[in-house]
Design a protein around this motif. Structure first.
Motif, mmCIF file in Angstrom:
data_model
loop_
_atom_site.group_PDB
_atom_site.id
_atom_site.type_symbol
_atom_site.label_atom_id
_atom_site.label_comp_id
_atom_site.label_asym_id
_atom_site.label_seq_id
_atom_site.Cartn_x
_atom_site.Cartn_y
_atom_site.Cartn_z
ATOM 1 N N ALA A 112 0.841 -1.196 0.000
ATOM 2 C CA ALA A 112 0.000 0.000 0.000
ATOM 3 C C ALA A 112 0.879 1.250 0.000
ATOM 4 O O ALA A 112 1.853 1.331 0.747
ATOM 5 C CB ALA A 112 -0.887 0.000 1.233
ATOM 6 N N PRO A 113 0.530 2.225 -0.830
ATOM 7 C CA PRO A 113 1.277 3.484 -0.793
ATOM 8 C C PRO A 113 1.062 4.192 0.555
ATOM 9 O O PRO A 113 0.068 3.948 1.240
ATOM 10 C CB PRO A 113 0.676 4.309 -1.939
ATOM 11 C CG PRO A 113 -0.350 3.475 -2.600
ATOM 12 C CD PRO A 113 -0.502 2.209 -1.844
ATOM 13 N N ALA A 114 1.971 5.069 0.913
ATOM 14 C CA ALA A 114 1.899 5.747 2.205
ATOM 15 C C ALA A 114 0.648 6.618 2.331
ATOM 16 O O ALA A 114 0.105 6.779 3.421
ATOM 17 C CB ALA A 114 3.158 6.595 2.405
ATOM 18 N N TRP A 115 0.192 7.160 1.227
ATOM 19 C CA TRP A 115 -0.960 8.067 1.277
ATOM 20 C C TRP A 115 -2.302 7.343 1.346
ATOM 21 O O TRP A 115 -3.331 7.953 1.617
ATOM 22 C CB TRP A 115 -0.963 8.982 0.054
ATOM 23 C CG TRP A 115 -0.952 8.252 -1.255
ATOM 24 C CD1 TRP A 115 0.149 7.938 -1.991
ATOM 25 C CD2 TRP A 115 -2.076 7.708 -1.956
ATOM 26 N NE1 TRP A 115 -0.219 7.236 -3.117
ATOM 27 C CE2 TRP A 115 -1.582 7.084 -3.123
ATOM 28 C CE3 TRP A 115 -3.449 7.674 -1.729
ATOM 29 C CZ2 TRP A 115 -2.408 6.454 -4.041
ATOM 30 C CZ3 TRP A 115 -4.271 7.056 -2.639
ATOM 31 C CH2 TRP A 115 -3.747 6.451 -3.789
ATOM 32 N N LEU A 116 -2.321 6.044 1.120
ATOM 33 C CA LEU A 116 -3.560 5.284 1.020
ATOM 34 C C LEU A 116 -4.317 5.252 2.349
ATOM 35 O O LEU A 116 -3.752 4.958 3.396
ATOM 36 C CB LEU A 116 -3.265 3.849 0.578
ATOM 37 C CG LEU A 116 -4.492 2.987 0.282
ATOM 38 C CD1 LEU A 116 -5.107 3.388 -1.047
ATOM 39 C CD2 LEU A 116 -4.114 1.530 0.253
ATOM 40 N N HIS A 117 -5.593 5.564 2.288
ATOM 41 C CA HIS A 117 -6.481 5.450 3.446
ATOM 42 C C HIS A 117 -7.146 4.082 3.356
ATOM 43 O O HIS A 117 -8.012 3.856 2.511
ATOM 44 C CB HIS A 117 -7.522 6.574 3.420
ATOM 45 C CG HIS A 117 -8.310 6.695 4.679
ATOM 46 N ND1 HIS A 117 -9.331 5.841 5.012
ATOM 47 C CD2 HIS A 117 -8.201 7.576 5.701
ATOM 48 C CE1 HIS A 117 -9.837 6.192 6.172
ATOM 49 N NE2 HIS A 117 -9.174 7.250 6.612
ATOM 50 N N GLY A 118 -6.719 3.150 4.207
ATOM 51 C CA GLY A 118 -7.136 1.754 4.121
ATOM 52 C C GLY A 118 -8.631 1.539 4.156
ATOM 53 O O GLY A 118 -9.171 0.722 3.414
ATOM 54 N N ARG A 119 -9.331 2.270 5.012
ATOM 55 C CA ARG A 119 -10.772 2.075 5.144
ATOM 56 C C ARG A 119 -11.490 2.445 3.837
ATOM 57 O O ARG A 119 -12.353 1.702 3.385
ATOM 58 C CB ARG A 119 -11.310 2.911 6.294
ATOM 59 C CG ARG A 119 -12.818 2.746 6.472
ATOM 60 C CD ARG A 119 -13.343 3.474 7.680
ATOM 61 N NE ARG A 119 -12.735 2.914 8.879
ATOM 62 C CZ ARG A 119 -12.338 3.643 9.933
ATOM 63 N NH1 ARG A 119 -12.490 4.940 9.925
ATOM 64 N NH2 ARG A 119 -11.815 3.056 10.985
ATOM 65 N N TRP A 120 -11.118 3.565 3.225
ATOM 66 C CA TRP A 120 -11.787 3.968 1.980
ATOM 67 C C TRP A 120 -11.379 3.083 0.810
ATOM 68 O O TRP A 120 -12.165 2.879 -0.110
ATOM 69 C CB TRP A 120 -11.545 5.444 1.670
ATOM 70 C CG TRP A 120 -12.399 6.296 2.543
ATOM 71 C CD1 TRP A 120 -11.985 7.117 3.549
ATOM 72 C CD2 TRP A 120 -13.823 6.365 2.522
ATOM 73 N NE1 TRP A 120 -13.068 7.691 4.148
ATOM 74 C CE2 TRP A 120 -14.220 7.254 3.533
ATOM 75 C CE3 TRP A 120 -14.815 5.763 1.757
ATOM 76 C CZ2 TRP A 120 -15.550 7.567 3.805
ATOM 77 C CZ3 TRP A 120 -16.137 6.077 2.012
ATOM 78 C CH2 TRP A 120 -16.497 6.961 3.018
ATOM 79 N N PHE A 121 -10.178 2.544 0.857
ATOM 80 C CA PHE A 121 -9.760 1.595 -0.170
ATOM 81 C C PHE A 121 -10.664 0.357 -0.136
ATOM 82 O O PHE A 121 -11.176 -0.090 -1.161
ATOM 83 C CB PHE A 121 -8.297 1.191 0.050
ATOM 84 C CG PHE A 121 -7.787 0.178 -0.931
ATOM 85 C CD1 PHE A 121 -7.338 0.567 -2.175
ATOM 86 C CD2 PHE A 121 -7.744 -1.174 -0.601
ATOM 87 C CE1 PHE A 121 -6.865 -0.372 -3.088
ATOM 88 C CE2 PHE A 121 -7.274 -2.113 -1.499
ATOM 89 C CZ PHE A 121 -6.833 -1.708 -2.748
ATOM 90 N N VAL A 122 -10.883 -0.177 1.050
ATOM 91 C CA VAL A 122 -11.735 -1.359 1.205
ATOM 92 C C VAL A 122 -13.183 -1.019 0.861
ATOM 93 O O VAL A 122 -13.862 -1.793 0.165
ATOM 94 C CB VAL A 122 -11.617 -1.934 2.635
ATOM 95 C CG1 VAL A 122 -12.655 -3.008 2.878
ATOM 96 C CG2 VAL A 122 -10.219 -2.485 2.867
ATOM 97 N N ILE A 123 -13.658 0.122 1.331
ATOM 98 C CA ILE A 123 -15.040 0.511 1.027
ATOM 99 C C ILE A 123 -15.225 0.658 -0.480
ATOM 100 O O ILE A 123 -16.223 0.191 -1.048
ATOM 101 C CB ILE A 123 -15.421 1.808 1.769
ATOM 102 C CG1 ILE A 123 -15.530 1.534 3.277
ATOM 103 C CG2 ILE A 123 -16.731 2.385 1.241
ATOM 104 C CD1 ILE A 123 -15.683 2.787 4.131
ATOM 105 N N GLY A 124 -14.298 1.306 -1.149
ATOM 106 C CA GLY A 124 -14.382 1.459 -2.607
ATOM 107 C C GLY A 124 -14.380 0.124 -3.325
ATOM 108 O O GLY A 124 -15.145 -0.104 -4.273
ATOM 109 N N ALA A 125 -13.530 -0.801 -2.861
ATOM 110 C CA ALA A 125 -13.465 -2.131 -3.476
ATOM 111 C C ALA A 125 -14.756 -2.907 -3.245
ATOM 112 O O ALA A 125 -15.301 -3.517 -4.172
ATOM 113 C CB ALA A 125 -12.263 -2.903 -2.926
#
Length: 162
Positions: A112-125
């Protein structure tokens, strides 16, 4: 077995006539990707309010990865479905395994890139998976696939069978 998944539709005489419309797989790709983009846009609207641009980019990245992997299976179905419509469905199902493994490789190998917000990444997926699958199910339910050849009508016979 015959199918119109490759762009052919049987007429009243049981002879397959080519259609000018695109294949079932490309129509499903368009329907699914349009639905997923709309759902991802709604998710991004919430993400921008809650976490700004980082939330939007994270949700968009999660959705884009899912859309890319899901599009692969529909494109496989399109190209294989031309020559072997029955085999396309089997290959379509087998491609789900490749998608799961490929998605895991992208996540674990690239990280994961440093800027990635994990919660929104999962929600988007997750939003993309649900909307894509719902659109595919809807598209398949509206597809008119001829599975069996129509029986040849005899001369002077009616459609009533005893």
């Amino acid at each position: 077995m015959t199918s119109n998944a490759g762009g052919q539709q049987s007429d009243s005489s049981g002879v397959a006539a080519p259609r000018s419309a695109s294949s079932l797989w490309l129509r499903l790709l368009f329907l699914s990707s349009t639905t997923a983009v709309a759902a991802l846009a709604a998710t991004s609207a919430v993400a921008v309010v809650m976490n700004g641009g980082v939330g939007v980019l994270s949700a968009a990245l999660g959705g884009a990865i899912v859309m890319a992997f899901f599009a692969i299976s529909l494109l496989i179905g399109h190209f294989v479905g031309r020559d072997n419509p029955s085999g396309a469905v089997g290959l379509f199902v087998a491609s789900y395994f490749v998608k799961v493994v490929g998605f895991a490789v992208v996540l674990f190998v690239l990280g994961a890139p440093a800027w990635l917000h994990g919660r929104w990444f999962v929600i988007g997926a997750v939003v993309t998976v649900i909307s894509w699958q719902a659109a595919e199910i809807y598209g398949f339910s509206k597809a008119r696939l001829q599975i069996y050849n129509d029986p040849a009508a005899g001369k002077g016979s009616d459609d009533v069978h005893s």
